[in-house]
Design a protein around this motif. Sequence first.
Motif, PDB file in Angstrom:
ATOM      1  N   PRO A 407      -8.753   6.071 -13.544  1.00 16.17           N
ATOM      2  CA  PRO A 407      -9.784   5.414 -12.737  1.00 16.17           C
ATOM      3  C   PRO A 407      -9.139   4.538 -11.664  1.00 16.17           C
ATOM      4  CG  PRO A 407     -10.006   4.876 -15.077  1.00 16.17           C
ATOM      5  CD  PRO A 407      -8.755   5.651 -14.944  1.00 16.17           C
ATOM      6  N   THR A 408      -9.597   4.701 -10.436  1.00 18.92           N
ATOM      7  CA  THR A 408      -8.999   3.948  -9.340  1.00 18.92           C
ATOM      8  C   THR A 408     -10.075   3.525  -8.345  1.00 18.92           C
ATOM      9  OG1 THR A 408      -7.161   3.981  -7.768  1.00 18.92           O
ATOM     10  CG2 THR A 408      -8.521   5.931  -7.812  1.00 18.92           C
ATOM     11  N   PHE A 409      -9.654   2.858  -7.283  1.00 21.64           N
ATOM     12  CA  PHE A 409     -10.567   2.526  -6.188  1.00 21.64           C
ATOM     13  C   PHE A 409      -9.981   3.029  -4.885  1.00 21.64           C
ATOM     14  CE2 PHE A 409     -12.091  -0.230  -9.466  1.00 21.64           C
ATOM     15  CZ  PHE A 409     -13.458  -0.283  -9.226  1.00 21.64           C
ATOM     16  N   VAL A 410     -10.841   3.643  -4.083  1.00 21.22           N
ATOM     17  CA  VAL A 410     -10.384   4.140  -2.788  1.00 21.22           C
ATOM     18  C   VAL A 410     -11.223   3.487  -1.687  1.00 21.22           C
ATOM     19  CG1 VAL A 410      -9.652   6.379  -3.685  1.00 21.22           C
ATOM     20  CG2 VAL A 410     -11.972   6.114  -2.804  1.00 21.22           C
ATOM     21  N   ALA A 411     -10.623   3.403  -0.499  1.00 22.27           N
ATOM     22  CA  ALA A 411     -11.385   3.029   0.686  1.00 22.27           C
ATOM     23  C   ALA A 411     -11.650   4.310   1.452  1.00 22.27           C
ATOM     24  CB  ALA A 411     -10.599   2.041   1.531  1.00 22.27           C
ATOM     25  N   GLU A 412     -12.942   4.571   1.708  1.00 26.80           N
ATOM     26  CA  GLU A 412     -13.312   5.745   2.505  1.00 26.80           C
ATOM     27  C   GLU A 412     -13.511   5.272   3.939  1.00 26.80           C
ATOM     28  OE1 GLU A 412     -15.807   8.316  -0.809  1.00 26.80           O
ATOM     29  OE2 GLU A 412     -16.858   7.356   0.860  1.00 26.80           O
ATOM     30  N   VAL A 413     -12.687   5.814   4.819  1.00 26.92           N
ATOM     31  CA  VAL A 413     -12.712   5.319   6.190  1.00 26.92           C
ATOM     32  C   VAL A 413     -13.173   6.415   7.138  1.00 26.92           C
ATOM     33  CG1 VAL A 413     -11.265   4.435   8.080  1.00 26.92           C
ATOM     34  CG2 VAL A 413     -10.892   3.636   5.730  1.00 26.92           C
TER      35      VAL A 413
END
Length: 466
Positions: A407-413
């Motif tokens: 489980p991770t966190f991404v920034a969608e740009v």
Amino acid sequence: MKQFLRYLPPIHELQKHERFADIQNSLKLDQEKLTLLTQQSLNKIREQLLAGTFEKSEPTKIDFITYIFDELEKDANEYGQCFLKKVINATGTILHTNLGRARLSKEAIEHVVRIATHYSNLEYKIEQGERGSRHDIIEKVIKEVTGAEAAMVVNNNAAAVYLILRALAKDKEVIVSRGQLVEIGGSFRISSIMEESGANLIEVGTTNKTHLFDYENAISEETKMLMKVHTSNFKTIGFTKSVSTEDLIELAQKHSDIIYYEDLGSGALYDFRKHGIGDETVVDEVIKQGADIVSFSGDKLLGGPQAGIIAGKKKYIDKLKKHQLARVLRVDKLTFAALEATLVAYLKGKHKMQDIPVIRDLLVEPMVIKERAERFGSKLTGGQFKVEVREAFSQVGGGTLPDVELPTFVAEVSHERKNAETLSRELRLYSTSIITRVKYDKVLFDFRTLQDEEIEVILQALVDLA
Ligand SMILES: *Cc1c(COP(=O)(O)O)cnc(C)c1O
């Protein structure tokens, strides 16, 4: 445009120009090399004039000189640049095979620099003042972290597999389950390496099921080895059965001349299962169960340099060390230095292990990743970019723990004018290459594999590319 050819400055005049000296001084290039490059840009103009494609329709000598030195500066800058360069891995895949697998710890890097800068006792016994063996360097620490009687290191795990089969089972039979005849990274196949080694592969069982009796029935006078291969890069699910290490060792031990060898693939020295991550067997468990030999990679889960580590019973390791191939497959002092420093971190325990980037990035708390992503997002808002932080999953990579989703966190740009493919390409081509994932026309930055200073570079890149 041929009439302008006569305005082209001769090479000796260019050599005397102050920009020639400037370029030479700033890049420390030999006079001859720079002259060669100057000649090349001169030729380029000549061809363009002959073809009528030069950028100016009525060029003057000054135009030519400016053009030549602009070209020269570009060419000279590229000339002699290293092809291998650092990139920023924003994919979140920790052991990205295309991006060099494991990053080394600070200690490992410092040890490499120390050993590369100075002379060392690579093959020298300091106390006796005599010639020593490079195998001794690292054997002690591998023995301690794996519990094995003896150990050695070769170029990579593929080399380890080859050496073991060649030195211990050439012209004899090696029994392997059909379900374990893996191909790794498109170029390493157990069946091919076996053939190359001169050992005879005896396949038993079926793709999904192999029983102990399959092995028992296959044993003959010619059998030299039972080999188990970790199916590191895929997972069979459903109606499957494989024989446990314990049962295979017991079977091998019933025959005094049959060796039990396990190709562990990744080679976890730390038990990630304690954190609910994967079901990778820890090396010392297999040794404790009585495996005669095991081998594993240095730059997968271990988090060190590319290397193949072989550990096991002394009588077999001694034979491997004496084999001609051991010299062919031996590793350099820089690898020894990096590997030794990495292994020492394991010896020191859990706290120190976190200095190994692979371990740190595998065990990092999702909340820490989230905090990085949100900090990034807050710095990027209010421009041409839209950014959203989301939960996602990262892969371990490197053909390791294929079924694990971290489980991770991404920034969608996204950018108001550029599509995601364009933006991700521009990031790749940025002065420091930034490698991202693209999904649903958004560029994804996974903060699992990004350190603070890398995040700053990415922010700067996005500002520059806007
Ligand atoms: C990765 C792997 C190899 C090859 O190891 P390298 O260090 O990449 O040469 C061999 N066997 C298994 C099971 C693997 O997972």
